[in-house]
Design an enzyme around this catalytic site. Structure first.
Site, PDB file in Angstrom:
ATOM      1  N   PHE A   1       0.836  -1.209   0.000  1.00  0.00           N
ATOM      2  CA  PHE A   1       0.000   0.000   0.000  1.00  0.00           C
ATOM      3  C   PHE A   1       0.873   1.262   0.000  1.00  0.00           C
ATOM      4  O   PHE A   1       0.843   2.073  -0.928  1.00  0.00           O
ATOM      5  CB  PHE A   1      -0.919  -0.088   1.220  1.00  0.00           C
ATOM      6  CG  PHE A   1      -1.597   1.181   1.637  1.00  0.00           C
ATOM      7  CD1 PHE A   1      -2.206   2.016   0.710  1.00  0.00           C
ATOM      8  CD2 PHE A   1      -1.659   1.530   2.996  1.00  0.00           C
ATOM      9  CE1 PHE A   1      -2.848   3.191   1.113  1.00  0.00           C
ATOM     10  CE2 PHE A   1      -2.297   2.687   3.397  1.00  0.00           C
ATOM     11  CZ  PHE A   1      -2.878   3.523   2.462  1.00  0.00           C
TER      12      PHE A   1
ATOM     13  N   ASN B   1      20.012  -5.813   6.494  1.00  0.00           N
ATOM     14  CA  ASN B   1      20.466  -5.908   5.093  1.00  0.00           C
ATOM     15  C   ASN B   1      20.307  -4.577   4.353  1.00  0.00           C
ATOM     16  O   ASN B   1      21.183  -4.182   3.584  1.00  0.00           O
ATOM     17  CB  ASN B   1      19.687  -7.008   4.365  1.00  0.00           C
ATOM     18  CG  ASN B   1      20.081  -8.395   4.868  1.00  0.00           C
ATOM     19  OD1 ASN B   1      21.225  -8.613   5.248  1.00  0.00           O
ATOM     20  ND2 ASN B   1      19.141  -9.318   4.886  1.00  0.00           N
TER      21      ASN B   1
ATOM     22  N   ASN C   1       8.719  -9.325  -1.915  1.00  0.00           N
ATOM     23  CA  ASN C   1       8.539 -10.776  -2.099  1.00  0.00           C
ATOM     24  C   ASN C   1       7.047 -11.141  -2.150  1.00  0.00           C
ATOM     25  O   ASN C   1       6.709 -12.314  -2.140  1.00  0.00           O
ATOM     26  CB  ASN C   1       9.250 -11.569  -0.993  1.00  0.00           C
ATOM     27  CG  ASN C   1       8.618 -11.357   0.364  1.00  0.00           C
ATOM     28  OD1 ASN C   1       7.755 -10.492   0.523  1.00  0.00           O
ATOM     29  ND2 ASN C   1       9.039 -12.132   1.355  1.00  0.00           N
TER      30      ASN C   1
ATOM     31  N   TYR D   1       5.609  -7.534  15.954  1.00  0.00           N
ATOM     32  CA  TYR D   1       5.683  -6.331  15.112  1.00  0.00           C
ATOM     33  C   TYR D   1       6.346  -5.191  15.887  1.00  0.00           C
ATOM     34  O   TYR D   1       7.322  -4.591  15.432  1.00  0.00           O
ATOM     35  CB  TYR D   1       4.270  -5.953  14.706  1.00  0.00           C
ATOM     36  CG  TYR D   1       4.150  -4.769  13.776  1.00  0.00           C
ATOM     37  CD1 TYR D   1       4.619  -4.831  12.461  1.00  0.00           C
ATOM     38  CD2 TYR D   1       3.529  -3.586  14.191  1.00  0.00           C
ATOM     39  CE1 TYR D   1       4.475  -3.755  11.598  1.00  0.00           C
ATOM     40  CE2 TYR D   1       3.377  -2.511  13.338  1.00  0.00           C
ATOM     41  CZ  TYR D   1       3.850  -2.590  12.039  1.00  0.00           C
ATOM     42  OH  TYR D   1       3.703  -1.518  11.186  1.00  0.00           O
TER      43      TYR D   1
ATOM     44  N   LYS E   1      10.064  -3.557  15.140  1.00  0.00           N
ATOM     45  CA  LYS E   1      10.259  -2.157  14.736  1.00  0.00           C
ATOM     46  C   LYS E   1      11.133  -1.409  15.750  1.00  0.00           C
ATOM     47  O   LYS E   1      11.912  -0.530  15.375  1.00  0.00           O
ATOM     48  CB  LYS E   1       8.904  -1.462  14.589  1.00  0.00           C
ATOM     49  CG  LYS E   1       8.072  -1.966  13.405  1.00  0.00           C
ATOM     50  CD  LYS E   1       8.613  -1.493  12.070  1.00  0.00           C
ATOM     51  CE  LYS E   1       7.701  -1.890  10.929  1.00  0.00           C
ATOM     52  NZ  LYS E   1       8.190  -1.472   9.609  1.00  0.00           N
TER      53      LYS E   1
ATOM     54  N   TYR F   1      23.725   2.139  13.312  1.00  0.00           N
ATOM     55  CA  TYR F   1      24.433   2.349  12.030  1.00  0.00           C
ATOM     56  C   TYR F   1      24.745   3.827  11.828  1.00  0.00           C
ATOM     57  O   TYR F   1      25.776   4.169  11.249  1.00  0.00           O
ATOM     58  CB  TYR F   1      23.597   1.808  10.850  1.00  0.00           C
ATOM     59  CG  TYR F   1      23.999   0.401  10.469  1.00  0.00           C
ATOM     60  CD1 TYR F   1      23.763  -0.667  11.332  1.00  0.00           C
ATOM     61  CD2 TYR F   1      24.642   0.135   9.264  1.00  0.00           C
ATOM     62  CE1 TYR F   1      24.150  -1.952  10.998  1.00  0.00           C
ATOM     63  CE2 TYR F   1      25.029  -1.150   8.921  1.00  0.00           C
ATOM     64  CZ  TYR F   1      24.776  -2.187   9.795  1.00  0.00           C
ATOM     65  OH  TYR F   1      25.179  -3.463   9.462  1.00  0.00           O
TER      66      TYR F   1
ATOM     67  N   ASP G   1      13.320 -11.444  -1.050  1.00  0.00           N
ATOM     68  CA  ASP G   1      12.999 -11.377   0.382  1.00  0.00           C
ATOM     69  C   ASP G   1      14.127 -10.606   1.075  1.00  0.00           C
ATOM     70  O   ASP G   1      15.286 -11.055   1.071  1.00  0.00           O
ATOM     71  CB  ASP G   1      12.900 -12.812   0.933  1.00  0.00           C
ATOM     72  CG  ASP G   1      12.562 -12.839   2.421  1.00  0.00           C
ATOM     73  OD1 ASP G   1      12.781 -11.829   3.119  1.00  0.00           O
ATOM     74  OD2 ASP G   1      12.087 -13.884   2.890  1.00  0.00           O
ATOM     75  N   VAL G   2      13.789  -9.460   1.678  1.00  0.00           N
ATOM     76  CA  VAL G   2      14.824  -8.605   2.273  1.00  0.00           C
ATOM     77  C   VAL G   2      15.505  -9.231   3.494  1.00  0.00           C
ATOM     78  O   VAL G   2      16.513  -8.708   3.973  1.00  0.00           O
ATOM     79  CB  VAL G   2      14.275  -7.202   2.676  1.00  0.00           C
ATOM     80  CG1 VAL G   2      13.843  -6.414   1.458  1.00  0.00           C
ATOM     81  CG2 VAL G   2      13.150  -7.320   3.693  1.00  0.00           C
TER      82      VAL G   2
ATOM     83  N   ARG H   1      -8.196  -4.356   8.822  1.00  0.00           N
ATOM     84  CA  ARG H   1      -8.079  -3.096   9.551  1.00  0.00           C
ATOM     85  C   ARG H   1      -9.393  -2.327   9.448  1.00  0.00           C
ATOM     86  O   ARG H   1     -10.247  -2.626   8.618  1.00  0.00           O
ATOM     87  CB  ARG H   1      -6.896  -2.271   9.023  1.00  0.00           C
ATOM     88  CG  ARG H   1      -5.596  -2.703   9.693  1.00  0.00           C
ATOM     89  CD  ARG H   1      -4.408  -1.879   9.275  1.00  0.00           C
ATOM     90  NE  ARG H   1      -3.783  -2.425   8.091  1.00  0.00           N
ATOM     91  CZ  ARG H   1      -2.638  -1.966   7.589  1.00  0.00           C
ATOM     92  NH1 ARG H   1      -2.002  -0.991   8.162  1.00  0.00           N
ATOM     93  NH2 ARG H   1      -2.133  -2.517   6.504  1.00  0.00           N
TER      94      ARG H   1
END
Ligand code: NAD
Ligand code: UDP
Length: 319
Positions: A11, A104, A32, A150, A154, A164, A56-57, A191
């Site tokens: 989205f 990654n 993916n 989740y 995050k 980083y 796929d990350v 949702r």
């Protein structure tokens, strides 16, 4: 710029790709399709400024050529326990997208000396004890509750992004996104906006969970994407809330949807549908976004819902 957008078939990712291309940038989309759809990118296929890598990350990312910016949006995002797209049904994939996927994508940004932006979330505040939520609030999260897959992913992603930045000097940004709606959102992810709009357009009663006194603050997608783009262009490294500060109860929201769609079937209350993990109040304090980015949402809830209805009608085969 040449921009890598992960979660491009989703989205927000697909709407972001559109804005970047409209602004003259070149986009490499990566996804993916675990919760996204190729339909969201169909209109970009064959465009000179757009290319796509199915990947796929959570696995090592290779991108050919020079990249100027990495925007990490790949992650399941719906809290609905009954949806196949919900993170409660994709718990390990969600933790991996937030942890390994962030690692990654940060690695790509570091190697390429590219700017980086993390799509974080209001869920890092959990079921907040402070209201409205400023970026200085540390949150109220159960580390082992069902939603933790989740929320904690995050939170880890934010910690890794700051590490980083501090340790490797990567040019990072963190966007804390609040509830967003608009065209290309999933119809069946459970949702509240897709549920209510579909129920209303089929003249069914709207399913209000609990007594409907819980609140959310809904941001129209174009406003949100504008804020994210401004953050990308800024030099701000600390997290910034992006969302609409106009707060509404779910009951009031249901009444608004019924009025705007002309639905006369009313409301049904469903007790305990979400259980105790359902945040009771959520509203962003967007003072920092106003100050640093000169940004605030422009589209009212009524206007945004009216802009979203045609997308739902089309997807539902009603026109
Ligand atoms: P979405 O499900 O529509 O999009 C997520 C996309 O990421 C999908 O296309 C999915 O296939 C892809 N994806 C997931 N895991 C992947 C992986 N391992 N490798 C490659 N691709 C993967 O959800 P969305 O609403 O567009 O959310 C996008 C981002 O914004 C997410 O990171 C989400 O946490 C964040 N966010 C969204 C909202 C909101 O209101 N929509 C609020 C807060 C934060
Ligand atoms: N909700 C509701 N009826 C529905 C779907 C959701 O009353 O059919 C409520 C839900 O309990 C929550 C709010 O709407 O309080 C927003 O839920 P959503 O799934 O959109 O996302 P969340 O903000 O919880 O991440």
């Amino acid at each position: 710029m040449k921009v890598l957008v992960t979660g491009a078939a989703g989205f927000l990712g697909s709407n972001l790709c559109d804005l970047l291309i409209a602004e003259g940038h070149e986009v490499i989309g990566m996804d993916n399709f675990i919760t996204g759809s190729a339909d969201n990118l169909a209109h970009l296929s064959g465009k000179e400024k757009f290319s796509f890598i199915r990947h796929d990350v959570s696995n090592f990312i290779f991108v050919p050529g020079k990249i100027d910016a990495v925007m990490h949006f790949a992650s399941p995002a719906s809290p609905n326990p009954n949806s196949p797209y919900g993170y409660l049904n994709l718990p390990i994939q969600t933790l991996k997208a937030g942890a390994l996927g962030t690692h990654n994508t940060l690695g790509v940004a570091r190697a390429q000396k590219a700017r980086f932006i993390l799509a974080s979330t209001s869920e890092i505040y959990g079921d907040p004890l402070e209201h409205p939520q400023t970026e200085a609030y540390w949150g109220h999260v159960d580390p082992i509750g069902p939603r933790s897959v989740y929320d904690e992913a995050k939170r880890f992603a934010e910690a890794l992004t700051m590490a980083y930045h501090r340790f490797h000097g990567v040019d990072t940004r963190i966007c804390r996104i609040f509830n967003t709606y608009g065209p290309r959102m999933h119809l069946d992810d459970g949702r509240v906006v897709p549920n209510f709009l579909q129920q209303a357009l089929q003249n069914q009663p709207l399913t209000v969970y609990g007594d409907g006194s819980q609140t959310r603050s809904f941001c129209y997608v174009d406003d949100l994407i504008d804020g994210i783009y401004r953050l990308l262009l800024s030099d701000e490294h600390e997290p910034v809330n992006i969302g609409n500060p106009v707060e509404t109860t779910i009951l009031k929201f249901a009444e608004t949807i019924n009025t705007l769609t002309g639905n006369s079937a009313g409301i049904v209350y469903m007790e305990e549908a979400r259980g105790s993990g359902d945040p009771q109040r959520r509203r962003p304090d967007i003072s920092r976004a106003r100050e640093i980015l000169g940004w605030e949402p422009k589209i009212s809830l009524d206007e945004g819902v009216k802009k979203t209805i045609p997308f739902f009608k089309k997807k539902m085969g009603l026109e």
